[in-house]
Design a protein around this motif. Structure first.
Motif, PDB file in Angstrom:
ATOM      1  N   PHE A   1      28.839  42.117  33.329  1.00  0.00           N
ATOM      2  CA  PHE A   1      29.542  42.548  34.527  1.00  0.00           C
ATOM      3  C   PHE A   1      30.991  42.846  34.159  1.00  0.00           C
ATOM      4  O   PHE A   1      31.778  41.936  33.922  1.00  0.00           O
ATOM      5  CB  PHE A   1      29.462  41.437  35.586  1.00  0.00           C
ATOM      6  N   ASP A   2      31.334  44.118  34.082  1.00  0.00           N
ATOM      7  CA  ASP A   2      32.673  44.472  33.604  1.00  0.00           C
ATOM      8  C   ASP A   2      33.620  44.929  34.700  1.00  0.00           C
ATOM      9  O   ASP A   2      34.740  45.287  34.427  1.00  0.00           O
ATOM     10  CB  ASP A   2      32.593  45.512  32.499  1.00  0.00           C
ATOM     11  N   ALA A   3      33.158  44.927  35.938  1.00  0.00           N
ATOM     12  CA  ALA A   3      34.031  45.350  37.027  1.00  0.00           C
ATOM     13  C   ALA A   3      35.064  44.262  37.288  1.00  0.00           C
ATOM     14  O   ALA A   3      34.757  43.097  37.278  1.00  0.00           O
ATOM     15  CB  ALA A   3      33.225  45.615  38.287  1.00  0.00           C
ATOM     16  N   VAL A   4      36.272  44.691  37.501  1.00  0.00           N
ATOM     17  CA  VAL A   4      37.351  43.759  37.844  1.00  0.00           C
ATOM     18  C   VAL A   4      37.975  44.259  39.123  1.00  0.00           C
ATOM     19  O   VAL A   4      38.332  45.416  39.241  1.00  0.00           O
ATOM     20  CB  VAL A   4      38.416  43.685  36.724  1.00  0.00           C
ATOM     21  N   ILE A   5      38.054  43.356  40.092  1.00  0.00           N
ATOM     22  CA  ILE A   5      38.627  43.718  41.392  1.00  0.00           C
ATOM     23  C   ILE A   5      40.043  43.163  41.453  1.00  0.00           C
ATOM     24  O   ILE A   5      40.271  42.026  41.154  1.00  0.00           O
ATOM     25  CB  ILE A   5      37.784  43.144  42.550  1.00  0.00           C
TER      26      ILE A   5
ATOM     27  N   PHE B   1      44.392  42.268  48.508  1.00  0.00           N
ATOM     28  CA  PHE B   1      45.382  43.037  49.261  1.00  0.00           C
ATOM     29  C   PHE B   1      46.724  43.047  48.516  1.00  0.00           C
ATOM     30  O   PHE B   1      47.329  44.100  48.317  1.00  0.00           O
ATOM     31  CB  PHE B   1      45.539  42.438  50.663  1.00  0.00           C
ATOM     32  N   VAL B   2      47.155  41.858  48.085  1.00  0.00           N
ATOM     33  CA  VAL B   2      48.417  41.758  47.338  1.00  0.00           C
ATOM     34  C   VAL B   2      48.301  42.512  46.012  1.00  0.00           C
ATOM     35  O   VAL B   2      49.231  43.222  45.608  1.00  0.00           O
ATOM     36  CB  VAL B   2      48.799  40.277  47.103  1.00  0.00           C
ATOM     37  N   HIS B   3      47.150  42.382  45.345  1.00  0.00           N
ATOM     38  CA  HIS B   3      46.934  43.069  44.069  1.00  0.00           C
ATOM     39  C   HIS B   3      47.043  44.589  44.229  1.00  0.00           C
ATOM     40  O   HIS B   3      47.534  45.276  43.333  1.00  0.00           O
ATOM     41  CB  HIS B   3      45.555  42.699  43.505  1.00  0.00           C
ATOM     42  N   GLY B   4      46.596  45.096  45.364  1.00  0.00           N
ATOM     43  CA  GLY B   4      46.703  46.534  45.613  1.00  0.00           C
ATOM     44  C   GLY B   4      48.147  47.009  45.622  1.00  0.00           C
ATOM     45  O   GLY B   4      48.448  48.119  45.179  1.00  0.00           O
TER      46      GLY B   4
ATOM     47  N   LEU C   1      49.676  41.275  39.756  1.00  0.00           N
ATOM     48  CA  LEU C   1      49.337  39.972  40.338  1.00  0.00           C
ATOM     49  C   LEU C   1      47.840  39.904  40.649  1.00  0.00           C
ATOM     50  O   LEU C   1      47.232  40.903  41.034  1.00  0.00           O
ATOM     51  CB  LEU C   1      50.134  39.729  41.619  1.00  0.00           C
ATOM     52  N   PHE C   2      47.261  38.740  40.519  1.00  0.00           N
ATOM     53  CA  PHE C   2      45.865  38.470  40.900  1.00  0.00           C
ATOM     54  C   PHE C   2      44.891  39.485  40.290  1.00  0.00           C
ATOM     55  O   PHE C   2      44.006  39.995  40.958  1.00  0.00           O
ATOM     56  CB  PHE C   2      45.720  38.449  42.429  1.00  0.00           C
TER      57      PHE C   2
END
Length: 88
Positions: free
Chosen positions: A84-88, A38-41, A46-47
């Motif tokens: 696995f290259d997805a980063v959330i 949520f904060v990263h969005g 951050l994060f």
């Protein structure tokens, strides 16, 4: 009525208290990982990888937990996280 609280924990060879502790040990990282996402969005600097690491860690824990109990994974193998290259 008591059976509603103990049926599922029994099915995974745990007491009610053990099952609560295990469930909460997954809930806390999920909540913290979700909050970090949520904060990263809002602040993309951050994060940057926290959500991805949370998913990978929890998946590995739950997959290994089934193996430790002697259960076979339902036709699924551990993923190749290097691919696995997805980063959330």
């Amino acid at each position: 009525m008591l059976d509603a609280f103990t049926r599922h924990p029994r099915s995974v060879d745990e007491t009610y208290g053990e099952h609560m502790a295990v469930a909460w040990s997954f809930a806390v990282p999920m909540l913290l990982g979700g909050a970090a996402c949520f904060v990263h969005g809002i602040f993309p600097f951050l994060f940057e990888t926290t959500g991805s690491r949370c998913v990978k860690t929890l998946y590995t824990r739950i997959a290994n937990r089934g193996r430790q109990r002697g259960a076979k994974a339902a036709g699924a193998e551990m993923p190749n996280w290097a691919a696995f290259d997805a980063v959330i």
